[in-house]
Design a protein around this motif. Structure first.
Motif, PDB file in Angstrom:
ATOM      1  N   ARG A  73       0.809  -1.210   0.000  1.00 31.83           N
ATOM      2  CA  ARG A  73       0.000   0.000   0.000  1.00 31.83           C
ATOM      3  C   ARG A  73       0.845   1.264   0.000  1.00 31.83           C
ATOM      4  NH1 ARG A  73      -5.074  -0.313   0.911  1.00 31.83           N
ATOM      5  NH2 ARG A  73      -5.225   1.669   2.020  1.00 31.83           N
ATOM      6  N   THR A  99      -2.671  -8.156   5.164  1.00 28.79           N
ATOM      7  CA  THR A  99      -3.431  -7.438   4.139  1.00 28.79           C
ATOM      8  C   THR A  99      -3.903  -8.432   3.088  1.00 28.79           C
ATOM      9  OG1 THR A  99      -3.405  -5.548   2.625  1.00 28.79           O
ATOM     10  CG2 THR A  99      -1.430  -6.895   2.703  1.00 28.79           C
ATOM     11  N   GLY A 148      -6.444  -4.666  -0.471  1.00 29.50           N
ATOM     12  CA  GLY A 148      -5.803  -3.639   0.325  1.00 29.50           C
ATOM     13  C   GLY A 148      -6.362  -3.494   1.725  1.00 29.50           C
ATOM     14  N   ASP A 149      -7.355  -4.335   2.099  1.00 29.06           N
ATOM     15  CA  ASP A 149      -7.815  -4.327   3.484  1.00 29.06           C
ATOM     16  C   ASP A 149      -6.627  -4.707   4.373  1.00 29.06           C
ATOM     17  OD1 ASP A 149     -10.372  -3.792   2.590  1.00 29.06           O
ATOM     18  OD2 ASP A 149     -10.932  -5.896   2.501  1.00 29.06           O
ATOM     19  N   THR A 150      -6.463  -3.990   5.483  1.00 35.27           N
ATOM     20  CA  THR A 150      -5.270  -4.166   6.307  1.00 35.27           C
ATOM     21  C   THR A 150      -5.648  -4.346   7.769  1.00 35.27           C
ATOM     22  OG1 THR A 150      -4.021  -2.742   4.790  1.00 35.27           O
ATOM     23  CG2 THR A 150      -3.036  -3.190   6.937  1.00 35.27           C
TER      24      THR A 150
END
Length: 396
Positions: free
Chosen positions: A29, A125, A129-131
Motif C-alpha cells: 500500500r 493485508t 488492500g484491506d489491512t
C-alpha cells in the motif's frame, strides 16, 4: 536451491528432484508494485544503477541488511529490512539461493519500545488492500487504566494521527506478559474496524482472524496450493487428512474429487475460520477437528481403518511435526502418499524426514513400511528474500 543440493538434503538421486522455482511480486500500500530489479522509492536512474552494482551486504544471520549511508528513502530502508535481495535481479537471486536458504527465516513482526514497555506489530493485508494490524503489548506492572490509555493512543495514532496513512480496516490489541500466547490465554481485543479480513484464493473465499495462520503471499499461495493439489492426485475413493490445517486453505482447495477431507488444527479461531470458510464456499465434504495433532490424529486413524485410501498433507511450523504424528502416519498402512510442506527443511523437519524414511525401528515404535521421497518442489513464497517453502512428496 539446486537439484544437487536438494539431492544431498534428502539423500536421494537428483533424477528424482523436480527443480521448479516460482516467483511473484506483491502490491504494497505504501509503495509501488514490487517487481524484480525495480526500485521502490523515487530514486534516480543513476542511484538505481549504483545500488545494482553495489547491493547492501546481508549479515550471516539473514535477518538484517546494512543500508547505503546516503540518500536512502524510508521505502528503501523498509524494503532492505523485509526483502533484502530486492536490489538483485531474479536470476542472481536464484544463483544465491543455495547459500541463503541456510539462514534463519525473517521474523514477520516489527518491534518497538516505549517507556520500558515493548510492543510487536503484525500486519496482514489482502489483494483489495484491506489491512489488519495486531498489536502485542507487553506491559511492565501497568494497571488497567494505564493500559486503556495505551489502547486509546493506538486508536488515535492509526485513525487521526500519522498512522492514518496506513488506512487500517482492523486494529487488534493483545496484552500478554509472554512473547506470544493464544487467544484463549489472552483474548484479542478489537479496538477499531471490522473483525475479519477476507481473501480470494483459487476462486475460494477465506475468512482470516487475527490468531489464524494464512499465507502472506496470496499469488504464491495459489501456486503452492495448486502444487499440493497436483501432488495429492485425490480421486473419489480418497480421504485427505489435512494436518496443521490453519484456516482450511489446503483442505478446501484440494477437496474437489476427494471423498472426504478431515482437517486438524490447534488454534480455536483458525478452526472456526475453517468451518466458516467451508460454509462460505458451499463445501460439504470437509470437516475440521480442534486439538493437538499428536492427540487427535492417533485417536482418529483407527476410525478410518475401513477407508480404502488415505492421503496426508502436513504443514507444520518451523518446529516440524510432533514425533507422535510422524509415528501415527508411519504406522497407518492406508496412508500411501504424504505431502509435506516445510518452511525450514534444513531444521527440525529433517528429523521428520528421517523417521518417515528409515527402516522399521522397534525402539521408536516405527512399524510401518518406510516412505520414499519422490519429488521436491521449492516454491518462492518470499520474493527478494533467501527463504522459500519446500513441498515434498513421500510415497510407499
Amino acid at each position: 536451491m539446486s537439484a544437487a543440493s536438494l539431492s544431498r538434503l534428502l539423500g536421494i538421486g537428483p533424477q528424482l528432484i523436480s527443480r521448479q522455482l516460482f516467483c511473484f511480486h506483491t502490491s504494497q500500500r505504501c509503495c509501488t508494485n514490487v517487481t524484480f530489479g525495480q526500485s521502490l522509492g523515487p530514486t534516480t536512474a543513476a542511484k538505481q544503477e549504483n545500488v545494482r552494482k553495489h547491493p547492501p551486504k546481508i549479515r550471516k544471520s539473514g535477518k538484517t541488511a546494512k543500508f547505503p549511508s546516503t540518500n536512502v528513502t524510508w521505502e528503501e530502508r523498509l524494503a532492505d529490512a523485509v526483502t533484502p535481495l530486492w536490489r538483485m535481479n531474479y536470476e542472481e537471486q536464484l544463483q544465491d539461493y543455495e547459500q541463503f536458504i541456510r539462514h534463519s527465516p525473517l521474523d514477520p513482526c516489527i518491534l518497538f519500545h516505549e517507556g520500558g514497555h515493548w510492543r510487536e506489530i503484525t500486519v496482514r493485508t489482502n489483494r483489495k488492500g484491506d489491512t489488519m494490524a495486531i498489536v502485542y503489548f507487553h506491559p511492565q506492572d501497568l494497571g488497567k487504566e494505564e493500559i486503556r490509555k495505551h489502547q486509546k493512543s493506538l486508536v488515535e495514532y492509526f485513525t487521526t494521527g500519522p498512522g492514518a496513512a496506513c488506512e487500517l480496516t482492523s486494529l487488534y490489541f493483545q496484552e500478554s506478559a509472554m512473547t506470544r500466547c493464544l487467544h484463549e490465554e489472552s483474548p484479542y481485543q478489537l479496538l477499531y474496524g471490522i473483525p475479519y479480513i477476507f481473501e480470494e484464493v483459487l476462486g475460494l473465499t477465506f475468512r482470516i482472524s487475527p490468531d489464524a495462520f494464512f499465507q502472506v503471499n496470496t499469488e504464491g499461495a495459489e501456486v503452492l496450493y495448486q502444487t499440493v493439489r497436483d501432488l495429492i492426485r485425490a480421486s473419489g475413493d480418497y480421504i485427505v487428512l489435512d494436518v496443521c490445517c490453519g484456516t482450511g486453505a489446503v483442505g478446501l482447495t484440494v477437496c474437489q474429487g476427494a471423498a472426504r477431507v478431515i482437517g486438524i488444527e490447534l488454534i480455536d479461531q483458525a478452526v472456526e475460520d475453517a468451518q466458516c470458510n467451508a460454509v462460505l464456499n458451499g463445501i460439504d465434504n470437509c470437516e475440521f477437528l480442534k486439538g493437538k495433532a499428536e492427540i487427535v490424529l492417533p485417536e482418529l486413524l483407527p476410525s478410518l481403518e475401513g477407508a480404502k485410501f488415505l492421503v496426508a498433507v502436513v504443514n507444520p511450523s518451523r518446529a516440524g511435526l510432533h514425533y507422535r504424528v510422524v509415528r501415527a502416519i508411519r504406522n497407518c498402512e492406508q496412508i500411501r502418499r504424504l505431502v509435506y510442506i516445510s518452511c525450514k527443511p534444513e531444521g527440525e523437519a529433517m528429523r521428520n524426514f528421517v523417521e518417515l524414511c528409515c527402516l522399521p525401528d522397534q525402539q521408536k515404535k516405527l512399524f510401518g513400511d518406510p516412505f520414499t521421497p519422490t519429488l521436491a518442489v521449492p516454491v518462492d513464497m518470499f520474493p527478494h528474500t533467501p527463504h522459500c517453502e519446500l513441498v515434498l512428496l513421500f510415497e510407499r
